[in-house]
Design an enzyme around this catalytic site. Sequence first.
Site, PDB file in Angstrom:
ATOM      1  N   HIS A 126     -57.139 111.735  24.291  1.00 57.82           N
ATOM      2  CA  HIS A 126     -56.542 111.018  23.165  1.00 57.82           C
ATOM      3  C   HIS A 126     -57.071 109.583  23.173  1.00 57.82           C
ATOM      4  O   HIS A 126     -57.771 109.193  24.111  1.00 57.82           O
ATOM      5  CB  HIS A 126     -55.006 111.056  23.209  1.00 57.82           C
ATOM      6  CG  HIS A 126     -54.409 110.683  24.544  1.00 57.82           C
ATOM      7  ND1 HIS A 126     -53.069 110.773  24.822  1.00 57.82           N
ATOM      8  CD2 HIS A 126     -54.978 110.210  25.695  1.00 57.82           C
ATOM      9  CE1 HIS A 126     -52.829 110.383  26.066  1.00 57.82           C
ATOM     10  NE2 HIS A 126     -53.972 110.029  26.607  1.00 57.82           N
TER      11      HIS A 126
ATOM     12  N   ALA B 129     -46.347 102.416  19.219  1.00 61.12           N
ATOM     13  CA  ALA B 129     -47.697 102.984  19.250  1.00 61.12           C
ATOM     14  C   ALA B 129     -47.681 104.271  18.440  1.00 61.12           C
ATOM     15  O   ALA B 129     -46.646 104.919  18.295  1.00 61.12           O
ATOM     16  CB  ALA B 129     -48.130 103.264  20.678  1.00 61.12           C
TER      17      ALA B 129
ATOM     18  N   VAL C 277     -43.903 106.752  25.510  1.00 58.39           N
ATOM     19  CA  VAL C 277     -43.048 106.124  24.489  1.00 58.39           C
ATOM     20  C   VAL C 277     -41.597 106.527  24.723  1.00 58.39           C
ATOM     21  O   VAL C 277     -41.314 107.581  25.288  1.00 58.39           O
ATOM     22  CB  VAL C 277     -43.467 106.516  23.051  1.00 58.39           C
ATOM     23  CG1 VAL C 277     -44.773 105.843  22.663  1.00 58.39           C
ATOM     24  CG2 VAL C 277     -43.562 108.025  22.895  1.00 58.39           C
TER      25      VAL C 277
ATOM     26  N   GLN D  18     -59.265 110.743  16.626  1.00 56.86           N
ATOM     27  CA  GLN D  18     -57.931 110.163  16.453  1.00 56.86           C
ATOM     28  C   GLN D  18     -58.071 108.713  16.037  1.00 56.86           C
ATOM     29  O   GLN D  18     -59.120 108.100  16.237  1.00 56.86           O
ATOM     30  CB  GLN D  18     -57.147 110.198  17.779  1.00 56.86           C
ATOM     31  CG  GLN D  18     -56.592 111.563  18.142  1.00 56.86           C
ATOM     32  CD  GLN D  18     -55.620 111.494  19.323  1.00 56.86           C
ATOM     33  OE1 GLN D  18     -55.578 110.509  20.062  1.00 56.86           O
ATOM     34  NE2 GLN D  18     -54.850 112.557  19.498  1.00 56.86           N
TER      35      GLN D  18
ATOM     36  N   TRP E 235     -52.020 117.908  27.955  1.00 56.76           N
ATOM     37  CA  TRP E 235     -53.383 117.708  27.466  1.00 56.76           C
ATOM     38  C   TRP E 235     -54.339 118.541  28.295  1.00 56.76           C
ATOM     39  O   TRP E 235     -54.460 118.333  29.509  1.00 56.76           O
ATOM     40  CB  TRP E 235     -53.762 116.226  27.534  1.00 56.76           C
ATOM     41  CG  TRP E 235     -52.943 115.425  26.584  1.00 56.76           C
ATOM     42  CD1 TRP E 235     -53.215 115.206  25.262  1.00 56.76           C
ATOM     43  CD2 TRP E 235     -51.716 114.749  26.859  1.00 56.76           C
ATOM     44  NE1 TRP E 235     -52.226 114.440  24.701  1.00 56.76           N
ATOM     45  CE2 TRP E 235     -51.294 114.143  25.651  1.00 56.76           C
ATOM     46  CE3 TRP E 235     -50.931 114.602  27.997  1.00 56.76           C
ATOM     47  CZ2 TRP E 235     -50.118 113.398  25.561  1.00 56.76           C
ATOM     48  CZ3 TRP E 235     -49.763 113.866  27.913  1.00 56.76           C
ATOM     49  CH2 TRP E 235     -49.375 113.274  26.692  1.00 56.76           C
TER      50      TRP E 235
ATOM     51  N   ARG F 277     -60.583 118.172  24.054  1.00 56.98           N
ATOM     52  CA  ARG F 277     -59.595 118.954  24.811  1.00 56.98           C
ATOM     53  C   ARG F 277     -60.126 120.335  25.095  1.00 56.98           C
ATOM     54  O   ARG F 277     -60.773 120.944  24.243  1.00 56.98           O
ATOM     55  CB  ARG F 277     -58.271 119.053  24.039  1.00 56.98           C
ATOM     56  CG  ARG F 277     -57.508 117.749  24.109  1.00 56.98           C
ATOM     57  CD  ARG F 277     -56.154 117.830  23.458  1.00 56.98           C
ATOM     58  NE  ARG F 277     -55.694 116.470  23.161  1.00 56.98           N
ATOM     59  CZ  ARG F 277     -54.616 116.176  22.469  1.00 56.98           C
ATOM     60  NH1 ARG F 277     -53.866 117.146  21.984  1.00 56.98           N
ATOM     61  NH2 ARG F 277     -54.282 114.935  22.252  1.00 56.98           N
TER      62      ARG F 277
HETATM   63  N1  PHE Z   1     -51.677 110.315  22.317  1.00 57.46           N
HETATM   64  C1  PHE Z   1     -50.740 111.249  21.739  1.00 57.46           C
HETATM   65  C2  PHE Z   1     -51.451 112.602  21.554  1.00 57.46           C
HETATM   66  O1  PHE Z   1     -52.640 112.628  21.462  1.00 57.46           O
HETATM   67  C3  PHE Z   1     -50.221 110.749  20.423  1.00 57.46           C
HETATM   68  C4  PHE Z   1     -49.386 109.519  20.577  1.00 57.46           C
HETATM   69  C5  PHE Z   1     -49.966 108.268  20.483  1.00 57.46           C
HETATM   70  C6  PHE Z   1     -48.017 109.613  20.798  1.00 57.46           C
HETATM   71  C7  PHE Z   1     -49.175 107.114  20.624  1.00 57.46           C
HETATM   72  C8  PHE Z   1     -47.230 108.499  20.922  1.00 57.46           C
HETATM   73  C9  PHE Z   1     -47.818 107.265  20.832  1.00 57.46           C
HETATM   74  O2  PHE Z   1     -50.827 113.627  21.502  1.00 57.46           O
END
Ligand code: PHE
Length: 333
Positions: A176, A301, A259, A216, A155, A202
Amino acid sequence: MPDTTTIESLEALRLEALRELESASGEALEVWRSKYLGRKGRLTQVLRGIVGMPPDERRSFGAAANTLKEVLENAFADRAAAVGPKPADTGLDVTLPGRRPLQGRLHPVTQTVRDIAEALTAMGFQIVEGPEVEHDYYNFTALNIPPDHPARDMWDTLWVDRVDAEGNPRILLRTHTSPMQARVMEKTKPPVRVAVPGRCYRYEATDATHEWHFHQVEGLAVAEGITFAELKGTLYEFARRIFGPERKVRFRCDYFPFVEPGVDMAIDWKGEWLEIMGAGMVHPRVLAGVGYDPEKFTGFAFGMGVERIALLRHGIDDIRHFAANDLRFLSQF
Ligand code: PHE
């Protein structure tokens, strides 16, 4: 010819003139004016007649006649102002169709956020919101991305220009909506099932599918016994509601530190795949970090990109249109 040399005749003239004026408008106003006040008008003639009057009458009659002249002139001015100029005089054609006022509406991204929130609400998610200016703990550390972990490079972060006692930046614009996973779980006992819409930022080069600020919607469901099958079922059902049953969907493995296993979902776009979200089963370390027992609770998630979903739904070719503030683009929606 009535006698015009008495005070009574002036009174009769006043009543007659004012009665006529009451209903006069347009051209009739001009006719009235020359009839009473014009060079050959009735009052002018009366005034001319004063010269031949005996001097003792002349004074009082003259004063009364002059007062009447003033009364009639004022009455005329009032009436003319009240009736106003005729429409034809101003060139205004009241029969022409009017100009339509510009009508505002919701921005296409706002519309898409609302549609997504509606679909997720119908599927049992509760909508919550969180801060756009975040602590690096929630944006990274609580999500199993400790300081100095190389995954932080995934990120490109916009840091706020402020450092802690050790000289390290700690405050950032969230990259995010995932920091809300930890914030929600810290405050709530399981089961939780929330959806989090919001803006993200970003530090990156923009192109047709990337913006430096975007929206998002995060999803999080944690309880006893939640499985990967439920994640997949939820995301397919979501895609069906937003894109319809015909649109092709790709679901495959991907890596996100918070995750395990991780996946991403892509939608068929101009014969290619456009990734619209990352997802996966919440990492046991994330659960433990907020005080949930990872032996007892599991969950999933997901985080989706709203602009990309809007792009897919409307067949738009470039994500940068959304923030360009061009009415020719915005008024299509
Ligand atoms: N937060 C991640 C992104 O912005 C997306 C994501 C959210 C992935 C939840 C897994 C679980 O790239």
